[in-house]
Scaffold this active site. Structure first.
Site, PDB file in Angstrom:
ATOM      1  N   LYS A   1       6.442 -43.859  58.179  1.00  0.00           N
ATOM      2  CA  LYS A   1       7.177 -43.411  59.361  1.00  0.00           C
ATOM      3  C   LYS A   1       6.223 -42.989  60.479  1.00  0.00           C
ATOM      4  O   LYS A   1       5.224 -42.348  60.211  1.00  0.00           O
ATOM      5  CB  LYS A   1       8.064 -42.217  59.003  1.00  0.00           C
ATOM      6  CG  LYS A   1       9.112 -42.530  57.953  1.00  0.00           C
ATOM      7  CD  LYS A   1       9.842 -41.286  57.509  1.00  0.00           C
ATOM      8  CE  LYS A   1       8.957 -40.293  56.800  1.00  0.00           C
ATOM      9  NZ  LYS A   1       9.701 -39.171  56.185  1.00  0.00           N
TER      10      LYS A   1
ATOM     11  N   GLY B   1      12.610 -36.183  58.550  1.00  0.00           N
ATOM     12  CA  GLY B   1      12.304 -37.030  57.395  1.00  0.00           C
ATOM     13  C   GLY B   1      13.392 -36.953  56.325  1.00  0.00           C
ATOM     14  O   GLY B   1      13.797 -37.974  55.751  1.00  0.00           O
ATOM     15  N   CYS B   2      13.893 -35.737  56.068  1.00  0.00           N
ATOM     16  CA  CYS B   2      14.961 -35.547  55.067  1.00  0.00           C
ATOM     17  C   CYS B   2      16.209 -36.312  55.500  1.00  0.00           C
ATOM     18  O   CYS B   2      16.828 -37.045  54.716  1.00  0.00           O
ATOM     19  CB  CYS B   2      15.326 -34.069  54.947  1.00  0.00           C
ATOM     20  SG  CYS B   2      13.945 -32.969  54.650  1.00  0.00           S
TER      21      CYS B   2
HETATM   22  N1  LIG Z   1       9.959 -37.566  68.785  1.00  0.00           N
HETATM   23  C1  LIG Z   1      10.544 -38.616  68.177  1.00  0.00           C
HETATM   24  N2  LIG Z   1      11.110 -39.600  68.895  1.00  0.00           N
HETATM   25  C2  LIG Z   1      11.696 -40.656  68.289  1.00  0.00           C
HETATM   26  N3  LIG Z   1      11.754 -40.812  66.957  1.00  0.00           N
HETATM   27  C3  LIG Z   1      11.184 -39.870  66.164  1.00  0.00           C
HETATM   28  C4  LIG Z   1      10.539 -38.716  66.726  1.00  0.00           C
HETATM   29  N4  LIG Z   1      10.088 -37.933  65.715  1.00  0.00           N
HETATM   30  C5  LIG Z   1      10.437 -38.557  64.568  1.00  0.00           C
HETATM   31  N5  LIG Z   1      11.083 -39.735  64.825  1.00  0.00           N
HETATM   32  C6  LIG Z   1      11.640 -40.666  63.848  1.00  0.00           C
HETATM   33  O1  LIG Z   1      12.288 -39.884  62.852  1.00  0.00           O
HETATM   34  C7  LIG Z   1      12.113 -40.463  61.571  1.00  0.00           C
HETATM   35  C8  LIG Z   1      11.411 -39.457  60.657  1.00  0.00           C
HETATM   36  O2  LIG Z   1      10.017 -39.552  60.895  1.00  0.00           O
HETATM   37  P1  LIG Z   1       8.926 -38.406  60.786  1.00  0.00           P
HETATM   38  O3  LIG Z   1       9.194 -37.365  61.822  1.00  0.00           O
HETATM   39  O4  LIG Z   1       7.614 -39.120  60.850  1.00  0.00           O
HETATM   40  O5  LIG Z   1       9.207 -37.822  59.343  1.00  0.00           O
HETATM   41  P2  LIG Z   1       8.883 -36.391  58.714  1.00  0.00           P
HETATM   42  O6  LIG Z   1      10.016 -35.469  59.099  1.00  0.00           O
HETATM   43  O7  LIG Z   1       8.835 -36.687  57.255  1.00  0.00           O
HETATM   44  O8  LIG Z   1       7.567 -35.937  59.295  1.00  0.00           O
HETATM   45  C9  LIG Z   1      11.330 -41.762  61.798  1.00  0.00           C
HETATM   46  O9  LIG Z   1      12.219 -42.830  62.006  1.00  0.00           O
HETATM   47  C10 LIG Z   1      10.578 -41.453  63.089  1.00  0.00           C
HETATM   48  O10 LIG Z   1      10.195 -42.631  63.741  1.00  0.00           O
HETATM   49  C1  LIG Z   2      13.503 -27.503  51.543  1.00  0.00           C
HETATM   50  C2  LIG Z   2      12.744 -28.395  52.471  1.00  0.00           C
HETATM   51  N1  LIG Z   2      12.626 -29.705  52.199  1.00  0.00           N
HETATM   52  C3  LIG Z   2      11.940 -30.524  53.038  1.00  0.00           C
HETATM   53  C4  LIG Z   2      11.372 -30.041  54.194  1.00  0.00           C
HETATM   54  C5  LIG Z   2      10.586 -30.961  55.092  1.00  0.00           C
HETATM   55  O1  LIG Z   2      11.112 -31.060  56.377  1.00  0.00           O
HETATM   56  P1  LIG Z   2      10.126 -30.983  57.639  1.00  0.00           P
HETATM   57  O2  LIG Z   2       8.972 -31.901  57.353  1.00  0.00           O
HETATM   58  O3  LIG Z   2      10.915 -31.433  58.811  1.00  0.00           O
HETATM   59  O4  LIG Z   2       9.685 -29.526  57.717  1.00  0.00           O
HETATM   60  C6  LIG Z   2      11.509 -28.656  54.462  1.00  0.00           C
HETATM   61  N2  LIG Z   2      10.965 -28.104  55.573  1.00  0.00           N
HETATM   62  N3  LIG Z   2      12.203 -27.862  53.592  1.00  0.00           N
END
Ligand SMILES: Nc1ncnc2c1ncn2[C@@H]1O[C@H](COP(=O)(O)OP(=O)(O)O)[C@@H](O)[C@H]1O
Ligand SMILES: Cc1ncc(COP(=O)(O)O)c(N)n1
Length: 263
Positions: free
Chosen positions: A175, A210-211
Site C-alpha cells: 500500500k 489500513g484496517c
Molecule cells: N492521504 C491519502 N490519500 C489517498 N489515499 C490514501 C492516503 N493515505 C492512505 N491512502 C490509501 O489508504 C489505503 C491504506 O493505506 P496505508 O495508509 O498505506 O495503510 P496503513 O493504515 O496500514 O498505514 C491505501 O489504499 C492507501 O493508498
Molecule cells: C487495535 C489496532 N489495530 C490496528 C491499528 C493500526 O491502525 P493505524 O496504522 O491506522 O494506527 C491500531 N492503531 N489499533
C-alpha cells in the site's frame, strides 16, 4: 440472497477508528455480516496508544470456534495479532477450517508509533500465517520490515511485493499511503503487477486506513469478487472515507466509514 459473512480477528481500538471497530464498520457499510474475535484491548485515541492488554490465546481460539462452528464465515481478515502464541492459534484455525479467503493485514506498529505486535512475533507471522493467506496487505513501513528494503518509489514497491510473495501468500498488496505524491497501491500475484491509484488527499486523518481497507477487501471477496475487483472496490471505499474524514480528535482522526450515506 444470503448475507455474506466476514470475521475479523484483531485488537480493539477504544477510539473507534482502527482495529475491530473499523473492521465492523467497514463490513456494515459494505453490506456483509460482521463478526469478531478480539486479540487485545487497547486504550487508544487519535493521539496514541495509552495501554495494551493482550487476551489469552485460548480465548482467541474459543471466539473463533464459537462463530465459525455456528454462523460460518465466507472471508476472514486479521489485524493486530499481538504475539506469537495468538498467531499460532489463528494459523491452526485457518488450517482446520480452510476458510475460503484469508486477508492478512500485517499490523506491526500504529500510526502513532506505538507497537502492536511483539517484535519477536514477526517470524511467526511470516512462517505460520503468510503461506495460508489469500492476500497480505503491508504498508510501506511493514514492507520495509518484512524485506529490509528502503521503499520510496513504485519500482521499489514492486521489488518488495516480489520478495513478500516469495514468503507464501497468493497475492501481495503493497500500500502506498506513506508514499510522496499520488497514493498508488501495487498488487502482485507472482506473475503480473496491477496498480490502484488515487490522488493524495491532504489530510492528517488517516487513523485506521489500513484496517478499513483490508476489511473492505475481505468484504468484496466474501461477496464473490475476484481479488483485483475486491481491491478496486476497497480502494474506492477508502478514498471516499478519507475524503469525508470527520476531523475528530487532536491527532490522526478516523475516516468516515459511512460517507456514502451521511456526509
Ligand atoms: N492521504 C491519502 N490519500 C489517498 N489515499 C490514501 C492516503 N493515505 C492512505 N491512502 C490509501 O489508504 C489505503 C491504506 O493505506 P496505508 O495508509 O498505506 O495503510 P496503513 O493504515 O496500514 O498505514 C491505501 O489504499 C492507501 O493508498
Ligand atoms: C487495535 C489496532 N489495530 C490496528 C491499528 C493500526 O491502525 P493505524 O496504522 O491506522 O494506527 C491500531 N492503531 N489499533
Amino acid at each position: 440472497m444470503s448475507l455474506p459473512r466476514c470475521l475479523t480477528i484483531a485488537g480493539s481500538d477504544s477510539g473507534g477508528g482502527a482495529g475491530i471497530q473499523a473492521d465492523l464498520k467497514a463490513f456494515a457499510a459494505l453490506g456483509v455480516y460482521g463478526m469478531s474475535a478480539l486479540t487485545a484491548v487497547t486504550a487508544q485515541n487519535t493521539i496514541g496508544v495509552q495501554a495494551v492488554f493482550e487476551l489469552p490465546a485460548t480465548l482467541v481460539a474459543q471466539q473463533i470456534d464459537s462463530v465459525v462452528t455456528d454462523i460460518g464465515v465466507d472471508a476472514v481478515k486479521t489485524g493486530m495479532l499481538a504475539n506469537a502464541e495468538i498467531i499460532a492459534v489463528v494459523a491452526e484455525k485457518a488450517r482446520t477450517y480452510r476458510w475460503p479467503y484469508l486477508v492478512v493485514d500485517p499490523v506491526m506498529v500504529a500510526k502513532s508509533g506505538d507497537p502492536l505486535l511483539r517484535p519477536e512475533a514477526r517470524t511467526a507471522l511470516i512462517s505460520l500465517l503468510f503461506p495460508l493467506a489469500t492476500i497480505v496487505t503491508p504498508n510501506l513501513p511493514e514492507a520495509k520490515a518484512l524485506t529490509g528494503l528502503n521503499i520510496s518509489s513504485v519500482a521499489e514497491m514492486e521489488q518488495a511485493a516480489q520478495q513478500i510473495h516469495a514468503l507464501g501468500p497468493r497475492w501481495v498488496l503493497v500500500k502506498g499511503g506513506h508514499l510522496a505524491g499520488d497514493s498508488v497501491d501495487v498488487l502482485y500475484d507472482g506473475h503480473e503487477y496491477r496498480y490502484f491509484s488515487s490522488s493524495r488527499i491532504e489530510t492528517r486523518h488517516t487513523h485506521g486506513t489500513g484496517c478499513t481497507f483490508a476489511s473492505a477487501i475481505a468484504a468484496g471477496l466474501a461477496k464473490g469478487l475476484s481479488v483485483p475487483e475486491a481491491v478496486q472496490a476497497a480502494k474506492d471505499y477508502i478514498t471516499l472515507a478519507l475524503q469525508h474524514a470527520p476531523g475528530l480528535g487532536q491527532g490522526h482522526g478516523p475516516v468516515h466509514h459511512f460517507a456514502a450515506w451521511y456526509r
